[in-house]
Each structure stands twice: as C-alpha cells, then as structure tokens.
Design a protein around this motif. Sequence first.
Motif, PDB file in Angstrom:
ATOM      1  N   TYR A   1      35.540   9.036  45.448  1.00  0.00           N
ATOM      2  CA  TYR A   1      35.757   8.747  46.865  1.00  0.00           C
ATOM      3  C   TYR A   1      36.910   9.579  47.459  1.00  0.00           C
ATOM      4  CZ  TYR A   1      32.714   4.674  46.226  1.00  0.00           C
ATOM      5  OH  TYR A   1      31.648   3.851  45.950  1.00  0.00           O
TER       6      TYR A   1
ATOM      7  N   TRP B   1      38.625   1.838  50.526  1.00  0.00           N
ATOM      8  CA  TRP B   1      37.240   1.406  50.612  1.00  0.00           C
ATOM      9  C   TRP B   1      37.200  -0.111  50.544  1.00  0.00           C
ATOM     10  CZ3 TRP B   1      33.743   5.224  51.485  1.00  0.00           C
ATOM     11  CH2 TRP B   1      32.377   4.880  51.517  1.00  0.00           C
ATOM     12  N   SER B   2      36.278  -0.729  51.267  1.00  0.00           N
ATOM     13  CA  SER B   2      36.079  -2.177  51.276  1.00  0.00           C
ATOM     14  C   SER B   2      37.321  -2.862  51.839  1.00  0.00           C
ATOM     15  CB  SER B   2      35.737  -2.663  49.860  1.00  0.00           C
ATOM     16  OG  SER B   2      35.287  -3.988  49.876  1.00  0.00           O
TER      17      SER B   2
ATOM     18  N   GLY C   1      39.487  -0.357  52.999  1.00  0.00           N
ATOM     19  CA  GLY C   1      39.065   0.169  54.292  1.00  0.00           C
ATOM     20  C   GLY C   1      39.484  -0.742  55.425  1.00  0.00           C
TER      21      GLY C   1
ATOM     22  N   GLY D   1      36.837   3.342  54.730  1.00  0.00           N
ATOM     23  CA  GLY D   1      35.613   3.322  53.948  1.00  0.00           C
ATOM     24  C   GLY D   1      35.033   1.924  53.857  1.00  0.00           C
TER      25      GLY D   1
ATOM     26  N   GLN E   1      33.551   5.984  57.027  1.00  0.00           N
ATOM     27  CA  GLN E   1      32.443   6.238  56.101  1.00  0.00           C
ATOM     28  C   GLN E   1      31.824   4.897  55.700  1.00  0.00           C
ATOM     29  OE1 GLN E   1      35.084   8.373  53.325  1.00  0.00           O
ATOM     30  NE2 GLN E   1      33.791  10.171  53.595  1.00  0.00           N
ATOM     31  N   HIS E   2      30.488   4.850  55.630  1.00  0.00           N
ATOM     32  CA  HIS E   2      29.852   3.562  55.349  1.00  0.00           C
ATOM     33  C   HIS E   2      28.430   3.771  54.839  1.00  0.00           C
ATOM     34  CE1 HIS E   2      30.848  -0.759  56.711  1.00  0.00           C
ATOM     35  NE2 HIS E   2      29.933  -0.848  55.762  1.00  0.00           N
TER      36      HIS E   2
ATOM     37  N   VAL F   1      31.351  12.290  50.276  1.00  0.00           N
ATOM     38  CA  VAL F   1      32.452  11.391  50.633  1.00  0.00           C
ATOM     39  C   VAL F   1      33.793  12.054  50.342  1.00  0.00           C
ATOM     40  CG1 VAL F   1      33.598   9.224  50.043  1.00  0.00           C
ATOM     41  CG2 VAL F   1      31.129   9.260  50.344  1.00  0.00           C
TER      42      VAL F   1
END
Length: 697
Positions: free
Chosen positions: A476, A543-544, A547, A566, A619-620, A667
């Motif tokens: 990532y 991320w998650s 994010g 993310g 980003q998703h 990514v």
Amino acid sequence: MNRLALVSFALLALSVAAVADAGAQTPVPTRTPTIDQSLEMHHVASPRISPDGKHVVYEQTRTDWDANAFETDLWLADTATGESHRLTAMANSSNNAAWSPDGRWIAFLSNRPGPLPSSPKEKNQLYVMPLDGGEAQQLTKMEDGVEGFEWSPDSKRIAIAATGPEPKAMKDRKDYFGEYHVFHADYEMAHLWLLELPKTDAAGRTAAPAEPKLLTQGETFSVGYFRFSPDGSRIAFSAQRDPDLISGFSADIYTVAVADGAVKKLVETAGPDVNPHWSPDGSQIAYVTSNGSKFFFYADQRIAVVDSNGGTPRVLTQGFDEDADLLDWGPDGIYFSALQKMASSLFVLNPKTEAVRKIEMPGSEIAMQFSLSKDFRHVAYQGAGANQFPEIYASELASNLAAAAPVKLTHAGEQLSGFDTAKREVVQWKSGDGAMIEGVLYKPADFSPSKKYPLLVVIHGGPTGIDMPMINPDRYYPMERFVAKGALILRPNYRGSAGYGEKFRSLNVRNLGVGDYADVISGVDYLIAQGFVDKDRVGSMGWSEGGYISAFITTSSDRFKAVSVGAGISDWMTYYANTDITPFTPQYLKATPWDDPEIYRKTSPISYIAKAKTPTLIQHGGSDRRVPVANSFELRQALEDHGVPVKMVVYDGFGHPINKPKQQRAVMEENEYWFDHYIWGDPLPTALTPVVKPAKP
C-alpha cells in the motif's frame, strides 16, 4: 472471535525504476527495493509442527504477476537439519495444513483445479498427502468449498465444516425469478460433516474417497471452530445463529456425538464464546469468551473452562489484561499467545490456580503463530525482533517449559541482503489528555539529529491493530522508498491499539477520531520538538481506521502538506447504514445515529469539512462492504465543493483490502507520486503510465 482488523522473490536489476516516467523525480538510491521488488518478496507463516516434533510444515507466499495473484505454497522443514523444500505443486494456493495425529499424513486446503467430478473452481477443497512422498489426493468436492477441518485422534477420519448443496427450493426460485438476495434472510448454514480417510492397499494406492456424512444440520445455527474429544467420540464446536458477520455476538459452545449426531449446548452467554479445546482427559473444555461483556469489540477476550457435560463456566484469565489467543491444552496447562505492548509471546495457564507463566522464545521478542507437538515438548512459531524479518523457528521445551536455542527453519530475511532498509525504533510520547502513546519510528541508516527531515505518518487500521518494529515488505505505502528519499516515518499505536490492555483500548470509546487525532498530532509535535523534523513537510496516510484518522487530519488540521485516505470513514452515519458490521459503531459510540446524532457528528470527519485545506488522495475498493465506498464519494465531493485539491481512485471489484499485486502496484505508485509532489516538489503526473517490459525470449 477475531477482532475487526483491517492484511518468490525475483532479484531484479537494482537500477530498474519503480515509477513510470513523470518528469524529474526525486532520485531513489539503487539499494532500495522498487515497488515491484517489494511486492515480490515472500512471507513465511502458519507453521505446524509434526506430532513427534521432527518436521514443520509452513506457508510461503508467492507473487504470480501473470495470474495477478498472491499465492501460497506449503513447505516442509526438518527441525534437526533446518533443511526445507516445497511440498505442494505451484497451482493456485495451498494452506491450512494439519498433521494427522499418527504423523503419517498432512491434510490441507487448496483452490487448485481438482480431479474429482463436479469439483468447483476457485473453492477450497480438502487434500491429503503422505509425509513420505507422493501426490496429494483430493478428498472433497463440496459445492461451496470447505471452510475448516479437524483430524480425529485415531487418524482415520476428518471432520469438515462446509455448507451443503444449494437447496432445491433456492434453485427453483432462481430458475423462476432470476438471481436476487434477501438481506438477512438468504443464509447458507455451515455444518459439520464426517469423512472417512480412504484405505490404502499394499502398493500404497488409495481408494476413491467416500462421500462425507452430515453430522449436524438445521437452520438454527452455523458452525465455526471445532475440536475432537481425546477419545474421538464427541466434537466440541462453537456456532452462531447464522453465518452473518454481525451475528458473532450469538456464538456459543456445543458438543455433538459422533455416533448419532446428538447436539448439546454447553455455554450460552451474552457475548461470543468460541474456539473450544478439550482437556487431556476429556472432562473439561476451555474456550475463549467475552464473559458476557456487551461491548466485546474492545473488551478483553478471556479463557474460560466448563465441564464437558455442561455446568457453570469458570473464567481463568480475569487477571490477565490482554486478549488471550487459546492454542491448546496439555499436561502442564492451557497454552495461549498474547500481545504485551509491541511484544508477542507464548504463555501457559494453570487451570487450577489460574497462574499464568510466560515462556520466552530466545531471540524473538515478537513470537506468534505457535504450534505444539503431541508431547508438548517441541514448539514451532513465527519469530522476529526489532529490525528483523519474520522467520519460522522450532525449539524444544524442557520439563520446566524453558525453550532451548531455536532452530531457524527459513531464511526469508535474505531477500533484503541487497538492500538498505530503514532502522526501526520504538518511541513514546504523551498525548493531549496525558495518555502515553507508543509508536515505531523509521529512520534512514545515515540519520543525523542535526538535520531536518520530512515526516510521514503511516497509521494502522483496526482500531485494534498494532505496529511493531519488525521488517515486512511494503504494501500500500512505499515506506522504504520514502525513507530512502530522506523522510522519517512514524507509525503510531494510537489509543485503541491492541497490546496495551482493555483500558487503553477503551480510550477511543465515544472519542473515535478525536482522541486518535490527538495521539497522532502529539506524536508529530514530540518529534518536531526533538529538532530533526521539518514541520513544514509533514504528511499522513493510512487504510481503514488509518484512512479514517487521515480523513480526520484532512478536515481538522492545516499542518499537513498532503494526506492519503485509504478505504476510510468520512461519515459514521453513512458507515453505519451501509457497512456489513453494523455493531461496530454502537459498540464504540454507545448509540445508533438515530439515538444520539451528536456523537456521530462529533466523530465524523465530514463535520469539519469547512476547515479542510490539505490536498488529499482517496483510494477505495469499489465493492468494499466493510467501509462502503460511499464514504469516499462523500469526502471527495465535499473537498471538491470547498476547493481542496483531491484525487479519488476506485479499484473496481475489490472489497476492503486491495489484494492483488497489479492493483497493489497501482495503490503504491499513486501514493508515491502524491507525496513526491507535495513533500518533495516533484511533478504530479495526471495518470499512472505502465512500464513496458521486454518481451520474454
């Protein structure tokens, strides 16, 4: 009851660039992995030691660019010599290996194309192969694949968990009305099936496998974890009311008689009860429980025991302040693993006195994924220390449970021999409300405290994830490349992170985002105060849950030059109404948005959008059910409406993780371009440009 937690090396020429032509890019030292090289590095994990302790089977990942897949192979190692070889064919993935109790066979799951008639594609089926060599034999052809399996003590049978064939009523409905799905209604329950191991003739040939026999049935529960009793007459299992993720709270402990399928419920508490293990004499069952806690998402998971015929359960780890991951029950007690801050260890619990003893693994402060031999005198595990790559080890356990000098069975760290890597160290600071926060700081090898460095914050998911100072290949975010360009990286274990106890995990209850943001900002301030951070070149990504915190930074601070969000939450109401894990927000926010809209407003980044100024990359995955992509569309539109530079990339067909190498490459390159531009001033390309590689001869 796993918490919500959100993830062959080819030596390429070191001069190959990892990014496409984008004008004058900040140069990266040639001893730094390219993005492709990082994605091609393999992991070793999931060791399973043989009953006699002489061999270990483990998983090793492989990057298949042609198939655009990360695949997993099984490898076999000799614990005496340390020699190893690949055990399974390189066809799709093989995983979840388990030894037969007599040590003659290794069973595993694989989604390889199978020889059995009507064998579904891309579904895990059960295979078995002899230790002394020979081809693996496919044992099942379940329509929806096999979810898990367990050997019987006599090595003659295997229990499997799987759903049955599609009911005729459902097939008729599809024929008449076409495909559609009734939410919270169209469930396929997982049940236990019993499979007889095929007989072997004098020449070593095995007969065709028999059809599995259904052991549990009905529409009242769906089976999860399960274990045979020591005499093989019963199976203990956990099951919940249906297979839906949100029904995890209903998991309870049952037994089923192998002879006649008679089911008996042993444990029924308000929260999840899972992962049963029998005592050596079969009189008791240990299991993992939330102990009736209503808010079990962040409460400690504890070990309890109950009589194997039922009765009042007894919690044994009330005094152990962390999640206990139950492993096995041997003559010396109940074995479990657990985190303690950034360390991970093996423990043994005395079920009579409730005393807990830590078993040190020499040289591996971060030891996990333990597997014990039949006599509990040999152990295999994945181990690492600070600035080390995780490897598979085996060790003997003395009668006093002291581990001997471990034998290193893998050499995955050799992938780094041609590269310079960042130096990882643990740092600690005080957050705004006085909470002590730890994190991992990445520094270049030639770090000088007299210089000023850009700082990039990389935030883990969860929120009950954790970052540790060991080395793993970048995914990532190209962190090694950022460090090679002259940046420092901070990976904070913000409030809510695992390893620091229940009280720490509770600090972001009704405080999500707000307290987490304060932890990150205070960490940035702490490093700036040390004198070696350029306060005008700070960025954030994650991320998650990482994010989500990055989105909070976007809308709450003007101190960051760039942010990457993310699969992050921007609006908890949007999240609550669309996610596949709706209990998450009521657990942490103690309310639904209809009951307390103010707490949802307070903890949602979108509420602070008027303050947003920071250029943001979003980003998703387009099919993400965990954090629905509507959150990213909402954030993107709000940023555009407020004139904030924003770029949104949707990876079609992907769920919460981006789990294929080509899209992970995209990514990583998007993130590298974004921060190269806003932190180092490089040109920002309008789109990624493929690198044309020479045709294969």
